[in-house]
Design a protein around this motif. Sequence first.
Motif, PDB file in Angstrom:
ATOM      1  N   SER A 147      32.687  -5.395 -32.808  1.00 35.53           N
ATOM      2  CA  SER A 147      32.575  -6.716 -32.185  1.00 35.53           C
ATOM      3  C   SER A 147      31.270  -7.389 -32.614  1.00 35.53           C
ATOM      4  N   HIS A 148      30.202  -6.628 -32.587  1.00 36.08           N
ATOM      5  CA  HIS A 148      28.857  -7.087 -32.983  1.00 36.08           C
ATOM      6  C   HIS A 148      28.124  -5.858 -33.508  1.00 36.08           C
ATOM      7  N   CYS A 183      22.441  -9.238 -35.159  1.00 35.05           N
ATOM      8  CA  CYS A 183      23.837  -8.851 -35.294  1.00 35.05           C
ATOM      9  C   CYS A 183      24.244  -9.137 -36.733  1.00 35.05           C
ATOM     10  N   ASP A 185      27.500  -8.752 -37.788  1.00 38.07           N
ATOM     11  CA  ASP A 185      28.939  -9.042 -37.825  1.00 38.07           C
ATOM     12  C   ASP A 185      29.077 -10.547 -37.555  1.00 38.07           C
ATOM     13  N   CYS A 187      29.867 -13.343 -36.111  1.00 37.76           N
ATOM     14  CA  CYS A 187      30.626 -13.724 -34.921  1.00 37.76           C
ATOM     15  C   CYS A 187      30.389 -15.175 -34.526  1.00 37.76           C
ATOM     16  N   MET A 198      24.937 -16.774 -34.565  1.00 48.77           N
ATOM     17  CA  MET A 198      24.361 -15.843 -35.538  1.00 48.77           C
ATOM     18  C   MET A 198      22.974 -16.275 -35.988  1.00 48.77           C
ATOM     19  N   MET A 204      22.380 -13.973 -31.142  1.00 43.54           N
ATOM     20  CA  MET A 204      22.700 -12.792 -31.943  1.00 43.54           C
ATOM     21  C   MET A 204      21.480 -12.303 -32.706  1.00 43.54           C
TER      22      MET A 204
HETATM   23 CU   LIG Z   1      27.465 -10.846 -33.065  1.00 46.91          CU
END
Ligand SMILES: [Cu+2]
Length: 211
Positions: A147-148, A183, A185, A187, A198, A204
């Motif tokens: 997810s993250h 993070c 990923d 998102c 992000m 994030m």
């Molecule tokens: Cu994320």
Amino acid sequence: VKKTAAIGVTASTIGVTILFILGVVAWSIGRGAAGSATTAPAAVKVAPTAMPHYYLSIETPDMLGGTEDTGPAYVPASFTLPANEDVTLTIVNFDDATALPAGSEDYATAKGIKGSLSIEPLDTVNPNGVAKAVTTATSLDPAKGVSHTFTIVKLGLNVPVAPKARTTFTFHTGAAGSYTWQCMDPCGCGDTGWGCAMGHMGYMRGTVTVA
Ligand SMILES: [Cu+2]
């Protein structure tokens, strides 16, 4: 006048306290002398030191009252951990999965942690309900299982965070300093997913102060 009275009370309170302490000390000495003659000394008990355990949550744009333009966000995003210590973090994630894009599948694998990740599914409607079965892993499915991530490049730490789950891990913090986590990923918004959350500090990305 009031002031003098107050001092008088204080002085007498101190006097009583001193007498009490003297009494306790005398009583203890008496017991110690009597005890040593008849009983062996008790074994020294060392209190076990609990490993520090910290909790973060990842909240969805809906939960934050915002839009896809802002959230999701780690809460809190900036926090302090003790230096040179093993610490355990649990990330309570209310968000769903975002596929890791081609070329960044490595972020589905935990790095820099002690042992493995433990993952407990989260009932996002009743998050404090009965605990679910915990599974352990060191790597998640890059397409559907992440997810993250909680990534601190400077510390060689990468933790893939499972969707709608509590992800728990332990790592050694190392030297004092200020570290940016990010993070990895995508998102956020935009074609690449690297926009909005992000790129925003406090969503994030954040700061871990190791002190
Ligand atoms: Cu994320």
